[in-house]
Design an enzyme around this catalytic site. Sequence first.
Site, PDB file in Angstrom:
ATOM      1  CE  LYS A  83      -3.736   0.356  -0.056  1.00 43.22           C
ATOM      2  NZ  LYS A  83      -4.520   0.530  -1.300  1.00 43.22           N
ATOM      3  CG  HIS A 104      -4.634   3.588  -5.509  1.00 42.09           C
ATOM      4  ND1 HIS A 104      -5.288   3.116  -6.631  1.00 42.09           N
ATOM      5  CD2 HIS A 104      -4.239   2.491  -4.808  1.00 42.09           C
ATOM      6  CE1 HIS A 104      -5.296   1.786  -6.597  1.00 42.09           C
ATOM      7  NE2 HIS A 104      -4.659   1.390  -5.515  1.00 42.09           N
ATOM      8  CD  GLU A 126      -1.793   2.673  -8.554  1.00 44.51           C
ATOM      9  OE1 GLU A 126      -1.782   3.867  -8.245  1.00 44.51           O
ATOM     10  OE2 GLU A 126      -1.086   1.793  -7.986  1.00 44.51           O
ATOM     11  CG  ASP A 278      -7.539   1.929  -2.995  1.00 46.20           C
ATOM     12  OD1 ASP A 278      -7.401   2.448  -1.878  1.00 46.20           O
ATOM     13  OD2 ASP A 278      -7.314   0.740  -3.221  1.00 46.20           O
TER      14      ASP A 278
END
Length: 382
Positions: A83, A104, A126, A278
Site C-alpha cells: 500500500k 493511487h 496500478e 482508492d
Amino acid sequence: MRKGAFMATVVGVPKEIKDMEGRVSMQPDGVTELVHHGHEVVVQSGAGKGAGFTDEEYAALGARVVGSAEEVFEVADLIVKVKEPVPEEYDRFREGQQLFTYLHLAADKGLTEFLMDKKLNSIAYETVQLPDGSLPLLTPMSEVAGRMSVQAAAHHLESPNGGAGLLLGGVPGTPAAKVTIIGGGVSGTEAAKIAVGMHAIVRVMDVNPKRLAYLADIFEGRVDLVIPNRARTAAYVAESDVVIGAVLVAGAKAPKLVSREMISAMRTGSVVVDIAIDQGGCFETSRPTTHSEPTYVEEGVVHYCVANIPGAVARTSTLALTSVTLPYLVKIADHGIEGAVAADPNLAKGLSTLRGDLVSKPVAEALDLPYTDPAELLRQPA
C-alpha cells in the site's frame, strides 16, 4: 541511475501499517530470486506474519531480517510495499530513494506532493500497462476485491449488521436480492460471478458495448447487461438492494456516477460497496473506511468503502500479487527505476514521480499539479 555497469541494490520490505493490512510485498521465494541476481533483501521482522510467512522463512532464503521499519528504510535503495506510504512513514524515507507499490495518487494530493518534495522515484503498480491496455499488477487485486465485494454486501445485508435483513440469493418462494454492478471490467466481472453463484438477480452496467458482448458470452444470459445513462442509472440504483461501484479509469480519479439523490432513493438497509474508493470513489456519498470500521450509514444506506479490501485475505492476496510483481521488481533492482523504465515501456506506464517531478499526466490533471514529460527527464543526466 544504474544505466551503466551493474550495481547491487538493497531492497527493503517493511511491514505494512494500514489498518488490518496483512499483506506483504514479497513472499519468501522472491528473496531467492533477488539474491540470485546479486541483490540484498532486508525484511522487517513480522512483515510476513499477516500472510502466514515467518521471519525464519525469509532468513533461510537469504534475507536479512531487522527489528524495525527505520532500519529497513535506512539501508534500502529500493522500498517495495503493498500500500501507499501513510504520513507516519514519511519521515522514514531518504531523499532520492526508489519506491515500488500501489500509490493511487489521483485521490491523494498530500502523498503526491510528499513524493515530489522528497524527490522519490516511484512506480505505481496500478498503472503498469501492457500494449493491450491490461493492467497486470492491478488485475489480481481487482479480482480479489470484486469477489469480496459481494461477500461484504451479503454480510451487511443481514439485520444484525444494519442491513435490510435480506438473504442475497433468497430461498424458494421469496425473491432474491437485486445486485447492480457499475463497471464491467475485472472487478465488476468477478463480482458478477460471485453474485450469480449466490443466486442473486444481477445486472452489470458498462459503457463499452464490446465488453458487454464479452460478458454476454461468459454469463450466457444469467446477467442483465445494460449501457447506462443518467436516467437509467438512477432507476436501476433505486430498485437495487446492492450496488457495487467497480469503475476504473487507469491512473485517474474515479468519476462520481451515483449521486446522493440516487442513493437516497434506495430502500433503507440496502448496501453499496465502492471498490473504486482508492481512486476517490464513484458514489457521491463515499468516503474511505477501514477493516476495523468498514461501514457507515448515509441516506439510510449501508456504505462499505474499505480502501484495502484484499487485505482481509492477506495470504491469498500476497501470493497473487507478489507472483506478478516479482519479475518487474527484479528489473528495477537490476537497473534502477530510470534504467528499467527506459528499457520496458510497459513499466514506464507506471512511472509516477521522477527526480522531484510529477510524470503521470492523469494524476497531474486530477490534482491540478504541474506535469513533466518523463522522456524529457530521462534524456537529461541524473
